[in-house]
Design an enzyme around this catalytic site. Structure first.
Site, mmCIF file in Angstrom:
data_model
loop_
_atom_site.group_PDB
_atom_site.id
_atom_site.type_symbol
_atom_site.label_atom_id
_atom_site.label_comp_id
_atom_site.label_asym_id
_atom_site.label_seq_id
_atom_site.Cartn_x
_atom_site.Cartn_y
_atom_site.Cartn_z
ATOM 1 N N GLU A 86 14.346 -4.652 -9.774
ATOM 2 C CA GLU A 86 13.260 -3.944 -10.447
ATOM 3 C C GLU A 86 13.808 -2.654 -11.043
ATOM 4 O OE1 GLU A 86 9.197 -5.483 -8.684
ATOM 5 O OE2 GLU A 86 10.062 -3.968 -7.361
ATOM 6 N N TRP B 23 0.797 -1.221 0.000
ATOM 7 C CA TRP B 23 0.000 0.000 0.000
ATOM 8 C C TRP B 23 0.833 1.276 0.000
ATOM 9 C CZ3 TRP B 23 1.855 2.389 4.161
ATOM 10 C CH2 TRP B 23 2.334 1.596 5.203
ATOM 11 N N ASN B 24 2.156 1.164 0.206
ATOM 12 C CA ASN B 24 2.904 2.420 0.402
ATOM 13 C C ASN B 24 3.138 3.192 -0.899
ATOM 14 O OD1 ASN B 24 4.709 0.470 -0.364
ATOM 15 N ND2 ASN B 24 6.328 1.097 1.038
ATOM 16 N N CYS C 242 10.265 1.101 2.105
ATOM 17 C CA CYS C 242 11.184 0.035 2.520
ATOM 18 C C CYS C 242 12.635 0.495 2.444
ATOM 19 C CB CYS C 242 10.945 -1.216 1.702
ATOM 20 S SG CYS C 242 10.793 -0.856 -0.025
ATOM 21 N N GLU D 297 10.689 -8.384 -3.048
ATOM 22 C CA GLU D 297 11.241 -7.125 -2.536
ATOM 23 C C GLU D 297 10.615 -6.947 -1.160
ATOM 24 O OE1 GLU D 297 11.599 -3.816 -1.373
ATOM 25 O OE2 GLU D 297 10.571 -2.897 -3.085
#
Ligand code: ADP
Length: 485
Positions: free
Chosen positions: A464, A157-158, A290, A256
């Protein structure tokens, strides 16, 4: 209520095989605005059969879509990117409403999300193979790159848009099709992107967004033999479970996961730059990324000056609802996130940490926590062991480089690390000694589509973004041509 120029970007439905679906029509999941606690809308709770339908349509679409040229796939991604930019304001409004981040940050995230569509839209033409000199004169060896197949993507959700395009863009560029499960807190951004993907010409079934119970949907995706790859961003605990479950069908996996980033300030650092970098790395998204600095390790000679300057900067931050002008810091995502931050700060205080700013809830709303600076933090405190995911700076004093490195690497995580120094030799030594996948040297903002983002240790694996990002979605097929006359 949301005031959108294009009201149809806000969808209270899942997107399955190119159709808007309400599942069984009876079971819904509410979505709340974290700044107010009010219900923003709802999305359907899909059944396992609905998810299987999404997988089947992704598989049917794959048969066609894999035949498209890279240029044709890229053209859809680039068109999608331009539509996102055209509707940036609406997309940012939706994001702020469901996620809480200040509108300016939400607009920045739309640009970030677009950058992956653009980057991989271009890379779609460059999925190169190899030719290899053969050991025998009558053989020819080549390596071709082919799409992995149907992919599952599970996002947090971040970054409700950024995490979607960071996975979907390289997958589609490589010729894969995708079934994506967004976080239950922030489904509307992902669904809005589907509206624009369809307009950009993405074929039906190439992208589905499924909403509902995470465990049930996760199981349907992971147990499927059709799904050949899982890309997951989220907590280490869930990532480990999913990785284990993927063994059942030997899926390709990229993860991740969590981080516990050290942010080291050496005595010889440029103080202004270090404070600026600390703010950039710590307070983005109210500390909920993160790669947010989690442990500030500051050398004794610069410690007091750094703490004073940072505390001053923190006191000047404006916390409030993301839609208000001038707000730089929004709420935490929900009550559980708030309680976690409270627990970590209480534990640190009970073990001797001092509070220089904040240290309590903020009156702006139910899930706001005031920006906080703690010093005298030690490695016996939970705040140095767990990902804070909140606007709390936790400072530990150290004396020499060896001690800083030992502290920095004393974590099972290995995503991002930062350090500030003006000594060239130290910058090389410390970079090489840090056990992390990403290192910011005199830089606190490291995310960009052009560079490989990813961790080591329990922060996961797989890259990524960058030219390496597409590798996660393509297989190398070795072809040996024999008996060449
Ligand atoms: P966070 O702490 O960021 O919410 P999670 O790992 O719990 O991290 O969530 C990240 C994503 O993983 C979300 O989309 C969430 O719904 C999903 N998720 C959580 N548990 C599971 C599960 N058992 N199976 C599949 N997906 C899951």
């Amino acid at each position: 209520m949301l005031k959108l120029q294009r009201a149809d970007l806000f969808r209270e439905a899942a997107y399955v095989g190119g159709e808007w679906s309400t599942g069984n029509g009876h079971t819904w999941v509410p979505v709340h605005n974290p700044a107010t606690g009010a219900q923003l809308g709802r999305v359907p709770s899909l059944t396992r059969a609905n998810v299987e339908e999404a997988i089947a349509s992704a598989n049917a679409a794959f048969a066609q879509y894999r035949q498209w040229t890279g240029k044709a796939r890229g053209a859809v991604l680039l068109k999608w990117a331009s539509l996102m930019l055209e509707h940036k304001n609406d997309l940012a409004q939706i994001m702020t409403a469901e996620q809480g981040k200040p509108l300016r940050e939400a607009q920045g995230e739309i640009d970030y999300a677009v950058s992956f569509l653009e980057w991989f839209g271009e890379e779609a033409k460059r999925v190169y193979g190899d030719t290899i000199p053969a050991p025998r004169g009558n053989q020819r060896i080549t390596v071709i790159r082919q799409p992995v197949g149907v992919c599952a993507a599970i996002t947090p959700w971040n970054f409700p848009s950024g995490m979607v395009t960071r996975k979907v863009a390289p997958a589609l560029a490589a010729g894969c099709t995708v079934v994506l499960k967004p976080a239950p807190q922030t489904p509307f951004s992902a669904l809005a992107l589907c509206v624009l993907a369809e307009e950009a010409g993405l074929p039906k079934g190439a992208l589905s967004v499924v909403t509902g119970d995470a465990v049930e949907i996760g199981a349907a995706l992971i147990e499927s033999e059709t799904v050949r790859k899982l890309s997951f961003t989220g907590s280490t605990a869930v990532g480990k479970k999913l990785m284990a479950a993927c063994a059942g069908t030997v899926k390709k996996v990229s993860l991740e996961l969590g981080g516990n980033a050290p942010f080291i300030v050496f005595d010889d650092a440029n103080l202004d730059q270090a404070v600026q970098g600390a703010i950039a790395s710590k307070f983005r998204n109210a500390g909920q990324t993160c790669v947010c600095a989690n442990r500030f390790l500051v050398q004794a000679g610069i410690h007091d000056a750094f703490v004073e300057r940072l505390t001053q900067a923190v006191r000047e931050m404006r916390m409030g609802h993301g839609t208000e002008d001038g707000v730089t810091l929004g709420p935490l995502i929900d009550d559980a996130a708030l309680r976690k931050v409270e627990r970590l700060v209480a534990d640190a205080r009970s073990k001797g940490a001092s509070v220089h700013a904040g240290g309590e809830r903020h009156p702006a709303g139910p899930s706001f926590y005031a920006p906080t600076v703690l010093t005298d933090v030690t490695d016996t405190m939970s705040i140095t062991q767990e990902e804070i995911f909140g606007p709390v700076v936790a400072v530990t004093r150290f004396t020499d480089e060896a001690e800083a490195l030992t502290l920095a690497n004393a974590t099972r995580y290995g995503l991002a690390a930062y350090f500030y120094t003006s000594d060239l030799n130290r910058s090389i030594r410390v970079t090489e000694a840090l056990d992390f996948g990403i290192v910011g040297v005199n830089e606190g903002a490291i995310s960009t589509e052009v560079a490989p983002f990813g961790g080591v240790k329990e922060s996961g694996f797989g890259k990524e973004g960058s030219r390496y990002g597409i590798d996660e979605y393509s297989e190398r097929k070795y072809v040996c041509l024999g008996n060449v006359a």
